[in-house]
Design a protein around this motif. Structure first.
Motif, PDB file in Angstrom:
ATOM      1  N   MET A   1       0.921  -1.237  -0.029  1.00  0.00           N
ATOM      2  CA  MET A   1      -0.103   0.131  -0.037  1.00  0.00           C
ATOM      3  C   MET A   1       0.799   1.363  -0.090  1.00  0.00           C
ATOM      4  O   MET A   1       0.519   2.244  -0.813  1.00  0.00           O
ATOM      5  N   GLU A   2       1.926   1.023   0.903  1.00  0.00           N
ATOM      6  CA  GLU A   2       3.002   2.424   0.883  1.00  0.00           C
ATOM      7  C   GLU A   2       3.498   2.638  -0.346  1.00  0.00           C
ATOM      8  O   GLU A   2       3.763   3.608  -0.869  1.00  0.00           O
ATOM      9  N   ALA A   3       3.850   1.526  -1.185  1.00  0.00           N
ATOM     10  CA  ALA A   3       4.760   1.403  -2.374  1.00  0.00           C
ATOM     11  C   ALA A   3       4.105   1.983  -3.405  1.00  0.00           C
ATOM     12  O   ALA A   3       4.562   2.478  -4.325  1.00  0.00           O
ATOM     13  N   THR A   4       2.493   2.018  -3.412  1.00  0.00           N
ATOM     14  CA  THR A   4       1.713   2.386  -4.425  1.00  0.00           C
ATOM     15  C   THR A   4       0.797   3.447  -4.052  1.00  0.00           C
ATOM     16  O   THR A   4      -0.102   3.604  -4.598  1.00  0.00           O
ATOM     17  N   LYS A   5       1.287   4.200  -3.070  1.00  0.00           N
ATOM     18  CA  LYS A   5       0.359   5.077  -2.451  1.00  0.00           C
ATOM     19  C   LYS A   5      -0.077   6.341  -3.495  1.00  0.00           C
ATOM     20  O   LYS A   5      -1.175   6.912  -3.421  1.00  0.00           O
ATOM     21  N   GLY A   6       0.574   6.625  -4.688  1.00  0.00           N
ATOM     22  CA  GLY A   6       0.383   7.613  -5.418  1.00  0.00           C
ATOM     23  C   GLY A   6      -0.373   7.207  -6.597  1.00  0.00           C
ATOM     24  O   GLY A   6      -0.702   7.858  -7.452  1.00  0.00           O
ATOM     25  N   ASP A   7      -0.767   5.921  -6.637  1.00  0.00           N
ATOM     26  CA  ASP A   7      -1.632   5.296  -7.453  1.00  0.00           C
ATOM     27  C   ASP A   7      -3.133   5.704  -7.490  1.00  0.00           C
ATOM     28  O   ASP A   7      -3.473   5.573  -6.262  1.00  0.00           O
ATOM     29  N   PRO A   8      -3.834   6.034  -8.574  1.00  0.00           N
ATOM     30  CA  PRO A   8      -5.321   6.548  -8.564  1.00  0.00           C
ATOM     31  C   PRO A   8      -6.105   5.353  -7.896  1.00  0.00           C
ATOM     32  O   PRO A   8      -7.162   5.667  -7.579  1.00  0.00           O
ATOM     33  N   ILE A   9      -5.811   4.219  -7.520  1.00  0.00           N
ATOM     34  CA  ILE A   9      -6.543   3.152  -6.989  1.00  0.00           C
ATOM     35  C   ILE A   9      -7.059   3.502  -5.819  1.00  0.00           C
ATOM     36  O   ILE A   9      -8.300   3.192  -5.340  1.00  0.00           O
ATOM     37  N   TRP A  10      -6.235   4.110  -4.941  1.00  0.00           N
ATOM     38  CA  TRP A  10      -6.508   4.507  -3.539  1.00  0.00           C
ATOM     39  C   TRP A  10      -7.485   5.621  -3.257  1.00  0.00           C
ATOM     40  O   TRP A  10      -7.726   5.954  -2.330  1.00  0.00           O
ATOM     41  N   SER A  11      -7.789   6.192  -4.726  1.00  0.00           N
ATOM     42  CA  SER A  11      -8.943   7.397  -4.435  1.00  0.00           C
ATOM     43  C   SER A  11     -10.186   6.707  -4.686  1.00  0.00           C
ATOM     44  O   SER A  11     -11.317   7.482  -4.806  1.00  0.00           O
ATOM     45  N   ASP A  12     -10.240   5.473  -5.031  1.00  0.00           N
ATOM     46  CA  ASP A  12     -11.682   4.815  -5.528  1.00  0.00           C
ATOM     47  C   ASP A  12     -12.017   3.992  -4.267  1.00  0.00           C
ATOM     48  O   ASP A  12     -10.900   2.904  -3.814  1.00  0.00           O
ATOM     49  N   ARG A  13     -13.008   4.226  -3.839  1.00  0.00           N
ATOM     50  CA  ARG A  13     -13.443   3.241  -2.473  1.00  0.00           C
ATOM     51  C   ARG A  13     -13.432   1.801  -2.699  1.00  0.00           C
ATOM     52  O   ARG A  13     -12.968   1.173  -1.726  1.00  0.00           O
ATOM     53  N   TYR A  14     -13.862   1.476  -4.009  1.00  0.00           N
ATOM     54  CA  TYR A  14     -13.901  -0.148  -4.134  1.00  0.00           C
ATOM     55  C   TYR A  14     -12.435  -0.456  -4.483  1.00  0.00           C
ATOM     56  O   TYR A  14     -12.142  -1.554  -3.676  1.00  0.00           O
ATOM     57  N   GLN A  15     -11.723   0.188  -5.148  1.00  0.00           N
ATOM     58  CA  GLN A  15     -10.420  -0.449  -5.516  1.00  0.00           C
ATOM     59  C   GLN A  15      -9.451  -0.283  -4.119  1.00  0.00           C
ATOM     60  O   GLN A  15      -8.534  -1.009  -4.254  1.00  0.00           O
ATOM     61  N   ARG A  16      -9.832   0.592  -3.266  1.00  0.00           N
ATOM     62  CA  ARG A  16      -8.884   0.798  -2.190  1.00  0.00           C
ATOM     63  C   ARG A  16      -9.044  -0.528  -1.060  1.00  0.00           C
ATOM     64  O   ARG A  16      -8.226  -0.737  -0.299  1.00  0.00           O
ATOM     65  N   ARG A  17      -9.871  -1.455  -1.563  1.00  0.00           N
ATOM     66  CA  ARG A  17     -10.351  -2.890  -0.754  1.00  0.00           C
ATOM     67  C   ARG A  17      -9.239  -3.782  -1.268  1.00  0.00           C
ATOM     68  O   ARG A  17      -9.422  -4.948  -0.954  1.00  0.00           O
TER      69      ARG A  17
END
Length: 222
Positions: A166-182
Motif C-alpha cells: 500500500m505504501e509503495a503504491t500510495k500515489g496510484d489512482p486506485i487509492w482514491s476509489d473506495r472499491y479499489q482501495r479494498r
C-alpha cells in the motif's frame, strides 16, 4: 459437538441491524469498521479484533460478513465448511484488468522478502499454466478452532507485506476509489482460498443466508 461450542464472528456495520434468531450458532457481531484498516482489509481486519479480544474459546470458529451468514446446523470434526462467491468472470482473468498489477507485484515481493517461499506457493495456486490469475476468493467459512488459529496466523503474516505494498503504491489512482482501495482485502480472500484448499480435511459446502442489510457503500451511491 453441541451447538454452543460453535462461534461465528460476523462483520457488522450497525448495531442491532441483524438478528441472532436466524442462526443456530452463537454469532458474535463485530463492528470491524471501527478498526483503522477495515476500509482496506474488509473481513480480514478481524485479526485486529482478535488481538483485542482473543479467539472465541469454542470448538469451532468461523467468519462471515455483513450481508451473508453461514447456515450450518451442527459442524462435524474433521470437516471444513466453506462458501465461495463466484463472480461472472473467466477463470483465466488477469488481475490487472480489474485491479492493480503494480500493487499485487509489490505485495508478492514484500512477502517473499519477509517469508521466503510463501509468496511463490501462493502465486502458483493463484495462476493457471499460462500465468493468468484465476478467481478463487472466499470470505465465509467455519473451521475447527486450531485451523482458525492457523488462518489468523497467516493473516498476520501477510499484513505487513500488504501494508508495505500500500505504501509503495500510495500515489496510484486506485487509492482514491473506495472499491479499489479494498484490494488488500481482495488479496486476503484469495489467500484464504489457498489456505482452505490446503487443509487436509473433507470440504463440506456451507449453505448461507442473504441478509436484508444495506452496506455503507450502497447508501453512499444514492
Amino acid at each position: 459437538m453441541g451447538l454452543t461450542q460453535t462461534t461465528i464472528v460476523c462483520h457488522s456495520f450497525d448495531d442491532g441491524q441483524e438478528s441472532n434468531e436466524l442462526f443456530s450458532m452463537d454469532c458474535k457481531h463485530v463492528r470491524l469498521d471501527g478498526y483503522p484498516l477495515n476500509a482496506n482489509f474488509n473481513e480480514a481486519s478481524v485479526v485486529d479484533w482478535v488481538d483485542e479480544h482473543g479467539i472465541p474459546d469454542t470448538d469451532f470458529v468461523g467468519l462471515a460478513h455483513y450481508r451473508r451468514r453461514i447456515m450450518v446446523r451442527e459442524p462435524v470434526a474433521g470437516r471444513k465448511y466453506v462458501h465461495m462467491e463466484i463472480q461472472p468472470m473467466p477463470l483465466g482473468v488477469i488481475w490487472c484488468y480489474y485491479h492493480s498489477e503494480k500493487f499485487m507485484k509489490a505485495f508478492l515481493d514484500a512477502w517473499d522478502k519477509q517469508s521466503p517461499g510463501g509468496a511463490d506457493e501462493f502465486y502458483k495456486y493463484l495462476t493457471d499454466p499460462l500465468g493468468r490469475f484465476r478467481y478463487k476468493a472466499r470470505n465465509l467459512f467455519l473451521l475447527e478452532r486450531a485451523d482458525f488459529e492457523e488462518w489468523i496466523r497467516l493473516m498476520k503474516e501477510v499484513r505487513k507485506p500488504l501494508e508495505q505494498a500500500m505504501e509503495a503504491t500510495k500515489g496510484d489512482p486506485i487509492w482514491s476509489d473506495r472499491y479499489q482501495r479494498r484490494q488488500p482485502g481482495f488479496v486476503c480472500e484469495r489467500i484464504t482460498s489457498w489456505f482452505l484448499d490446503g487443509l487436509p480435511k473433507e470440504c463440506a459446502d456451507a449453505p448461507y443466508a442473504e441478509l436484508p442489510v444495506e452496506s455503507p457503500y450502497q447508501r453512499e451511491s444514492r
